[in-house]
Design an enzyme around this catalytic site. Structure first.
Site, short mmCIF file in Angstrom:
data_model
loop_
_atom_site.label_atom_id
_atom_site.label_comp_id
_atom_site.label_asym_id
_atom_site.label_seq_id
_atom_site.Cartn_x
_atom_site.Cartn_y
_atom_site.Cartn_z
CB VAL A 51 29.56 -65.46 51.21
CG1 VAL A 51 29.19 -66.94 51.98
CG2 VAL A 51 29.16 -64.84 53.08
CB SER A 98 28.02 -72.05 55.33
OG SER A 98 28.73 -71.41 56.68
CE LYS A 99 26.84 -65.63 60.08
NZ LYS A 99 26.19 -64.94 60.17
NE ARG A 100 28.83 -70.22 62.79
CZ ARG A 100 27.21 -69.70 62.85
NH1 ARG A 100 26.43 -70.34 61.06
NH2 ARG A 100 26.83 -69.44 63.20
NE ARG A 101 31.57 -74.65 53.12
CZ ARG A 101 30.10 -74.58 53.64
NH1 ARG A 101 29.79 -75.59 54.80
NH2 ARG A 101 29.13 -74.66 52.97
#
Length: 490
Positions: free
Chosen positions: A257, A251-254
């Site tokens: 990436v 995930s790009k939020r976590r």
């Protein structure tokens, strides 16, 4: 390209050759999952003498940024997917196909394969009593004509199954009764993703759709659309999801990436390509480090694993180290250039000396796993004083360190030949006098001179640094040991 309102569409321009596509949205940095998808498709096109079509799915104007398109192209070029390659076609833009997408929607309505619907979600929920229940087909036989606000729904079959022939996952089947009449055009007449995607694939003569497994639930709907438009569906291949160490989808939020971030910290493009090609597929014979041409030669879509693929940053770093060591020293030194100048480097252009760096490049070549590590490995050579790592200082400058440093300083100042081996002999002899083996004796010297406990070979580094700077740094360390208040404060 050929309009999908023609029946049937013309065959692929090059006859039987495979045509694959990569269809990213320009909504952010280039995700490593997208990079893997692009590479797998590129490998198929190159292996089979086919065509790789780049399509930018830019219909969501609220999220698209023009600069992201340039980012996609530059990231793909870094991976070796270049516009000037004969196998490359595009980029096409989905927004430019709006006309034929609307034509396809109108055709499906005219043929009774789609119908207009004015139901709201609240109305559907009121009829079904469940917010989670799909559309109930209420408008199927109402005979509504187009009007602003009425969505166009595809009429799915009531009986039977839709079988998807997937090169990776076998032949999953989907009961048609479970497929609701899905929307293919919004209330303002604009086609939604499902229809636009199919129309573009037909228009671009795509023969193999190889994409992430998250799209698998959409596939029976899209296959029905292909057939409703009088076309033979392409082959399908849904690649495994990429997960982090906790087996969560990247995930790009976590997670980190963005391909650009890895390249910016010094992952070599060839190493990244090699690693990404192994996320869900293996070339066999327990081999992993292989040039792209060889990976292409061995690649088979049918051998892609359906299980999730772990994005192991440690393994990627190890791969990168192997690729760095495969470079010549000259090529390694050239590759380090971005990290030897601002903003990566803490020294000024005037402080940097290319000859000094060239002298230590062979020492760093076998030790750096990521190119950005070069900065911290050589900064002591170009700064007036080393950047002292406080943890390293505390571990090295224990009881007896001052006495040892003082004796080393005196021995070095006493006419020692300034070369690695004599310098090593001095520290070895002084260490023996203090009851220390070389490994322990050189730790305070290393931290005094370089600021860190770990780095390039110490004595070769001191040789390059020079006598006067080395003695001055030992003096500064002795002064700090004598007066701890001289220690830097945060």
């Amino acid at each position: 390209m050929t309009s999908v309102t023609d029946t049937p569409t013309q065959p692929a321009p090059d006859g039987s050759a495979v045509r694959v596509r990569f269809a990213p949205s320009p909504t952010g940095m280039f995700h490593v999952g997208g990079a893997r998808s692009a590479l797998f498709n590129w490998a198929v096109a190159k292996q089979q003498g086919g065509t790789f079509v780049l399509r930018i799915e830019d219909t969501d104007a609220s999220r698209n940024q023009p600069e992201w398109v340039d980012g996609i192209l530059s990231a793909m070029e870094a991976l070796g997917i270049r516009k000037d390659d004969p196998a490359f076609e595009g980029p096409y833009f989905q927004s430019e196909n709006a006309g034929i997408q609307k034509d396809a929607a109108q055709r499906l309505f005219a043929e009774g394969k789609a119908y207009f619907c004015d139901c709201t979600r609240d109305a559907v929920t009121a009829r079904t009593g469940n917010q989670q229940t799909g559309y109930d087909g209420f408008c199927r036989d109402r005979g509504l004509e187009y009007a602003e606000g009425r969505a166009l729904r595809f009429r799915t079959p009531d009986e039977g199954e839709t079988e998807v022939v997937d090169l990776i996952r076998g032949n999953p089947t989907f009961p048609n009764a479970n497929l609701e009449d899905f929307v293919i055009a919004r209330g303002n007449g604009s086609p939604v993703f499902l229809l636009a995607n199919v129309v573009d694939d037909i228009d671009e003569h795509i023969t193999l759709v190889m994409r992430a497994e998250e799209h698998l639930p959409n596939t029976p709907k899209q296959q029905l659309l292909w057939e409703a438009l009088g076309q033979t569906p392409p082959q399908w291949a849904h690649m495994p999801v990429i997960v982090n160490e906790k087996r969560q989808k990247l995930s790009k939020r976590r997670d980190k990436v963005a391909l650009e971030d890895y390249l910016a910290e010094g992952i070599l493009p060839d190493a990244m390509v090699n690693y990404l090609m192994l996320l869900g597929w293996a070339p066999g014979n327990d081999e992993e480090i292989l040039p792209f041409d060889e990976l292409v030669r061995r690649f088979r879509v049918e051998d892609i694993n359906s299980s999730s693929a772990f994005f192991d940053i440690k393994k990627l770093t190890a791969f990168n180290g192997e690729y760095i060591r495969a470079l010549s020293v000259e090529d390694f030194a050239a590759a380090c250039a971005p990290w030897l100048q601002a903003p990566a480097a803490p020294w000024t252009p005037e402080q940097f000396d290319q000859k000094v760096f060239d002298a230590v490049a062979p020492l760093a070549h076998s030790r750096v796993a990521v190119l950005s590590e070069i900065t911290a490995n050589v900064d002591f050579l170009f700064l007036d004083a080393p950047i002292v790592d406080e943890d390293s200082w505390n571990k090295a400058m224990k009881a007896g360190a001052a006495e040892l440093l003082a004796d080393v300083r005196a021995a070095l100042a006493d006419g020692t030949a300034w070369a690695a081996e004599p310098l090593k002999d001095v520290v070895t002899e002084v260490g023996e006098k203090h009851g220390m083996k070389l490994g322990k004796a050189q730790a305070p010297v290393r931290v005094a001179v370089t600021g860190r406990r770990i780095g390039l070979p110490l004595f070769e580094s001191i040789e390059v640094l020079g006598k006067e700077p080395t003695l001055a740094r030992i003096d500064a360390a002795l002064a700090r040991l004598a007066a701890p208040e001289l220690a830097p404060t945060e």
